[in-house]
Design a protein around this motif. Structure first.
Motif, PDB file in Angstrom:
ATOM      1  N   PRO A   1       0.240  -4.055  12.887  1.00 26.90           N
ATOM      2  CA  PRO A   1       1.385  -3.740  12.048  1.00 26.90           C
ATOM      3  C   PRO A   1       2.704  -3.810  12.834  1.00 26.90           C
ATOM      4  O   PRO A   1       2.763  -3.424  13.991  1.00 26.90           O
ATOM      5  N   ARG A   2       3.728  -4.284  12.136  1.00 19.35           N
ATOM      6  CA  ARG A   2       5.029  -4.481  12.759  1.00 19.35           C
ATOM      7  C   ARG A   2       6.108  -4.624  11.702  1.00 19.35           C
ATOM      8  O   ARG A   2       5.817  -4.920  10.542  1.00 19.35           O
ATOM      9  N   LYS A   3       7.348  -4.441  12.117  1.00 16.85           N
ATOM     10  CA  LYS A   3       8.503  -4.695  11.251  1.00 16.85           C
ATOM     11  C   LYS A   3       8.899  -6.151  11.474  1.00 16.85           C
ATOM     12  O   LYS A   3       9.104  -6.574  12.604  1.00 16.85           O
TER      13      LYS A   3
ATOM     14  N   GLU B   1      -3.194   2.678   8.560  1.00 18.35           N
ATOM     15  CA  GLU B   1      -4.551   3.159   8.280  1.00 18.35           C
ATOM     16  C   GLU B   1      -5.450   2.031   7.761  1.00 18.35           C
ATOM     17  O   GLU B   1      -6.584   1.878   8.221  1.00 18.35           O
ATOM     18  N   LEU B   2      -4.952   1.250   6.801  1.00 21.06           N
ATOM     19  CA  LEU B   2      -5.782   0.177   6.247  1.00 21.06           C
ATOM     20  C   LEU B   2      -6.017  -0.915   7.289  1.00 21.06           C
ATOM     21  O   LEU B   2      -7.123  -1.457   7.388  1.00 21.06           O
TER      22      LEU B   2
ATOM     23  N   ILE C   1      -0.894  -6.960   4.425  1.00 23.73           N
ATOM     24  CA  ILE C   1      -0.793  -5.560   3.999  1.00 23.73           C
ATOM     25  C   ILE C   1       0.647  -5.131   4.277  1.00 23.73           C
ATOM     26  O   ILE C   1       1.097  -5.176   5.415  1.00 23.73           O
ATOM     27  N   THR C   2       1.365  -4.730   3.242  1.00 24.96           N
ATOM     28  CA  THR C   2       2.762  -4.303   3.396  1.00 24.96           C
ATOM     29  C   THR C   2       2.933  -2.870   2.902  1.00 24.96           C
ATOM     30  O   THR C   2       2.098  -2.349   2.188  1.00 24.96           O
ATOM     31  N   GLU C   3       4.065  -2.271   3.329  1.00 27.25           N
ATOM     32  CA  GLU C   3       4.311  -0.889   2.908  1.00 27.25           C
ATOM     33  C   GLU C   3       4.709  -0.805   1.464  1.00 27.25           C
ATOM     34  O   GLU C   3       4.902  -1.691   0.765  1.00 27.25           O
TER      35      GLU C   3
ATOM     36  N   VAL D   1       0.813  -1.214   0.000  1.00 28.58           N
ATOM     37  CA  VAL D   1       0.000   0.000   0.000  1.00 28.58           C
ATOM     38  C   VAL D   1       0.852   1.272   0.000  1.00 28.58           C
ATOM     39  O   VAL D   1       0.315   2.371   0.049  1.00 28.58           O
ATOM     40  N   GLY D   2       2.197   1.141  -0.038  1.00 28.90           N
ATOM     41  CA  GLY D   2       3.059   2.285  -0.295  1.00 28.90           C
ATOM     42  C   GLY D   2       3.769   2.929   0.873  1.00 28.90           C
ATOM     43  O   GLY D   2       4.780   3.586   0.671  1.00 28.90           O
ATOM     44  N   SER D   3       3.273   2.774   2.101  1.00 28.66           N
ATOM     45  CA  SER D   3       3.944   3.420   3.236  1.00 28.66           C
ATOM     46  C   SER D   3       3.507   2.765   4.545  1.00 28.66           C
ATOM     47  O   SER D   3       2.478   2.089   4.600  1.00 28.66           O
ATOM     48  N   LYS D   4       4.304   3.002   5.583  1.00 26.47           N
ATOM     49  CA  LYS D   4       3.945   2.502   6.918  1.00 26.47           C
ATOM     50  C   LYS D   4       2.614   3.096   7.364  1.00 26.47           C
ATOM     51  O   LYS D   4       1.770   2.403   7.939  1.00 26.47           O
TER      52      LYS D   4
END
Length: 127
Positions: free
Chosen positions: A103-105, A87-88, A125-127, A79-82
């Motif tokens: 969410p996490r690294k 948000e998603l 969902i990834t950045e 989805v382009g960014s952290k």
């Protein structure tokens, strides 16, 4: 060579189409129906050219999906960014989908979350 599309059988075709259109900005085609077999499908296209085929037919069996099994594990969407991942993920959580991680690294460097959606299939969902 490129992967042309990935296909997913679902019991509720309209609900699955709605999920990918509403939450992941997919664009659905008009659909296909074979009246002889009652097979129905939609192709969902995404901005980068990737496509997902959603399919159903009356005789489908929806078996229990164990989290660690052979076969396809999940579909990942960038989805382009952290911030967009956050948000998603929040939006999907608020809509009643189960967030299983993040969410996490991750150890392999991804910033991601994973949700259970569409008949217990995993969406990452990834950045």
């Amino acid at each position: 060579m490129k992967i042309e599309h990935v296909a997913l059988y679902v019991k509720d075709l309209e609900k699955a189409k709605g999920f990918f259109v509403k939450f992941l900005n997919g664009k659905a085609n008009a659909g296909y129906h074979n009246p002889t077999t009652d097979f129905k499908s939609y192709f969902i296209s995404f901005d980068d050219g990737a496509r997902l085929e959603l399919m159903t037919r009356p005789e489908l069996v929806d078996q229990k999906k164990m989290p660690y099994r052979t076969g396809y594990a999940h579909i990942a969407f960038s989805v382009g960014s952290k911030e967009a991942v956050d948000e998603l993920t929040a939006k999907l959580d608020e809509a009643g989908f189960t967030v299983t991680s993040g969410p996490r690294k991750t150890g392999d460097g991804y910033y991601e979350s994973c949700i259970i959606a569409l008949e217990d299939n995993l969406i990452e969902i990834t950045e």
